[in-house]
Design a protein around this motif. Structure first.
Motif, short mmCIF file in Angstrom:
data_model
loop_
_atom_site.label_atom_id
_atom_site.label_comp_id
_atom_site.label_asym_id
_atom_site.label_seq_id
_atom_site.Cartn_x
_atom_site.Cartn_y
_atom_site.Cartn_z
N CYS A 114 0.98 -1.27 -0.07
CA CYS A 114 -0.03 0.07 -0.01
C CYS A 114 0.96 1.36 0.10
N VAL A 115 0.66 2.09 -0.92
CA VAL A 115 1.35 3.41 -0.91
C VAL A 115 0.18 4.83 -0.76
N PRO A 116 0.24 5.45 0.30
CA PRO A 116 -0.80 6.35 0.36
C PRO A 116 -0.38 7.56 -0.34
N PHE A 117 -1.40 8.43 -0.67
CA PHE A 117 -1.17 9.54 -1.74
C PHE A 117 -2.28 10.40 -1.68
N THR A 118 -2.02 11.73 -2.58
CA THR A 118 -3.15 12.45 -2.31
C THR A 118 -3.28 12.79 -4.01
N GLY A 119 -4.63 13.31 -4.32
CA GLY A 119 -4.78 13.52 -5.82
C GLY A 119 -5.83 12.56 -6.21
N PRO A 120 -6.44 12.94 -7.31
CA PRO A 120 -7.51 12.39 -8.10
C PRO A 120 -6.99 11.02 -8.99
N ILE A 121 -6.85 10.12 -8.59
CA ILE A 121 -6.18 8.81 -9.22
C ILE A 121 -7.34 7.65 -9.38
N GLU A 122 -7.27 7.26 -10.51
CA GLU A 122 -8.06 5.97 -10.92
C GLU A 122 -7.18 4.49 -10.88
N PRO A 123 -7.87 3.78 -10.41
CA PRO A 123 -7.22 2.25 -10.54
C PRO A 123 -6.80 1.99 -12.06
N SER A 124 -5.77 1.06 -12.08
CA SER A 124 -5.18 0.71 -13.37
C SER A 124 -4.85 -0.84 -13.34
N GLY A 125 -5.29 -1.81 -14.21
CA GLY A 125 -4.52 -2.95 -14.10
C GLY A 125 -4.70 -3.77 -12.71
N ARG A 126 -3.53 -4.11 -12.28
CA ARG A 126 -3.56 -4.73 -10.89
C ARG A 126 -3.63 -4.03 -9.57
N ILE A 127 -3.58 -2.49 -9.80
CA ILE A 127 -3.49 -1.58 -9.02
C ILE A 127 -4.93 -1.16 -8.50
N THR A 128 -5.27 -1.21 -7.22
CA THR A 128 -6.64 -0.56 -6.82
C THR A 128 -6.34 0.41 -5.84
N ILE A 129 -7.54 1.40 -5.80
CA ILE A 129 -7.50 2.29 -4.94
C ILE A 129 -8.67 2.31 -3.93
N ARG A 130 -8.25 2.38 -2.92
CA ARG A 130 -9.21 2.25 -1.68
C ARG A 130 -8.90 3.27 -0.47
N ILE A 131 -9.75 3.31 0.61
CA ILE A 131 -9.30 4.03 1.92
C ILE A 131 -9.02 3.09 2.76
N GLU A 132 -7.86 3.37 3.44
CA GLU A 132 -7.48 2.75 4.44
C GLU A 132 -8.19 3.19 5.90
N PRO A 133 -9.16 2.54 6.49
CA PRO A 133 -9.81 3.11 7.58
C PRO A 133 -8.64 3.64 8.81
N ALA A 134 -9.41 4.69 9.60
CA ALA A 134 -8.65 5.04 10.67
C ALA A 134 -8.47 3.94 11.70
N ARG A 135 -7.20 3.71 12.25
CA ARG A 135 -7.07 2.54 13.01
C ARG A 135 -6.26 2.83 14.33
N LEU A 136 -6.42 2.18 15.47
CA LEU A 136 -5.52 2.29 16.60
C LEU A 136 -4.33 0.94 16.23
N VAL A 137 -3.20 1.32 16.41
CA VAL A 137 -2.20 0.07 16.44
C VAL A 137 -1.37 0.06 17.23
N ALA A 138 -0.83 -1.14 17.84
CA ALA A 138 0.13 -1.41 18.49
C ALA A 138 1.37 -1.61 17.77
N TYR A 139 2.45 -0.85 18.08
CA TYR A 139 3.73 -1.31 17.12
C TYR A 139 5.20 -1.14 17.92
N ALA A 140 6.03 -2.22 17.17
CA ALA A 140 7.35 -2.01 17.65
C ALA A 140 8.26 -1.51 16.70
N GLU A 141 9.24 -0.59 16.96
CA GLU A 141 9.97 0.06 15.94
C GLU A 141 11.21 -0.69 15.66
N VAL A 142 11.45 -0.70 14.43
CA VAL A 142 12.70 -1.75 14.05
C VAL A 142 13.64 -1.04 13.02
N THR A 143 14.98 -0.99 13.47
CA THR A 143 15.80 -0.25 12.67
C THR A 143 16.30 -1.02 11.20
#
Length: 278
Positions: free
Chosen positions: A192-221
């Motif tokens: 997934c690559v977030p972006f801004t702008g009016p983009i349409e899906p193409s071929g294998r690439i789809t466009i969707r909204i990833e919902p707001a989420r709470l996440v637990a995470y660990a940071e890795v170098t």
């Protein structure tokens, strides 16, 4: 130039192969994949090539020796030179990342075998509220061996589409694991690559909204982002979520803060994250 000169006449597949340094079997493979069709095929089925095709044949041969898949070669050869350089650089960066991951896995395993278990790395687990984002995504089926280069190729394909449509994107992207990827089995992952702008899906690439989420995470170098060491970050996150009685709301993901080649070895590189509620 007279028709009897080597440069001006059509060559048989055998002669062309000798001049290009390619076997007849390889030329038939490249023909079948659409990479290098003959200049002409006579009614008897004999294939003829021209000297003008030698440069393309040489490039294909070199890219194959580097290990580039045929599908990526096709993309690269059809680009203008400046864009082809960028495509080659991105693919090579992914290959180097995969090689580094394999090297680190070897070192980790060898150390354990030679000197006993490596002390477990402790990861602090944090909570973050991630906003809803518009993303361009691409699904792939992949095993552990090809995971890093395939993710890199998918990310580049998405970014190329976004650039072609003048969308704005940063280095951040993430990979969602819809199944368990192992050295012996494939699973579906979503790049997934977030972006801004009016983009349409193409071929294998789809466009969707990833919902707001709470996440637990660990940071890795960047230096620790290889299998199996990264599994310690996953374990820390899963233990935290389980101990707190939280409920998984989506598959786990790796949220990459920037591109591999833009960061130093000890820089924060990825958040191993688990969406939750409760």
């Amino acid at each position: 130039m007279n028709s009897g000169s080597v440069e001006g006449r059509a060559m048989t597949i055998g002669e062309f192969g000798r001049r290009a340094g390619l076997s007849v079997k390889a030329l038939r493979l490249y023909e079948g994949s659409g990479l290098l069709p003959p200049a002409e095929v006579d009614p008897s089925g004999y294939r003829r090539y021209t000297a003008g095709q030698l440069d393309r044949a040489s490039r294909i041969s070199l890219l194959r020796r580097l290990g580039m898949p045929l599908a990526v070669i096709a993309e690269t050869l059809d680009l203008p030179d400046a864009e082809a350089v960028r495509r080659l650089d991105r693919w090579w960066a992914a290959e180097e990342a995969a090689a580094a991951a394999r090297r680190e896995s070897y070192t980790w395993l060898r150390t354990r075998l030679a000197h006993g278990d490596e002390p477990a790395r402790r990861y602090a687990v944090h909570i973050d509220a991630r906003p809803a984002r518009k993303v361009a995504t691409l699904h792939i089926e992949v095993d552990q061996e090809r995971l890093v280069p395939e993710i890199g190729a998918a990310e580049w394909e998405i970014r190329r589409h976004l650039e072609d449509q003048s969308a704005a994107a940063t280095g951040e992207h993430w990979v969602i694991y819809h199944g368990q990827v192992t050295p012996d089995s494939e699973a579906r992952v979503e790049v997934c690559v977030p972006f801004t702008g009016p983009i349409e899906p193409s071929g294998r690439i789809t466009i969707r909204i990833e919902p707001a989420r709470l996440v637990a995470y660990a940071e890795v170098t960047r230096d620790d982002c290889f299998y199996p060491r990264i599994t310690q970050a996953y374990e820390a996150v899963f233990q935290h979520v389980r101990a707190a009685g939280l409920i998984h709301t989506a598959p786990p993901r790796e949220i990459y803060l920037d591109s591999w080649d833009r960061l130093a070895a000890a820089d924060p590189f990825v958040h191993v994250a688990q969406p939750f509620e409760g």
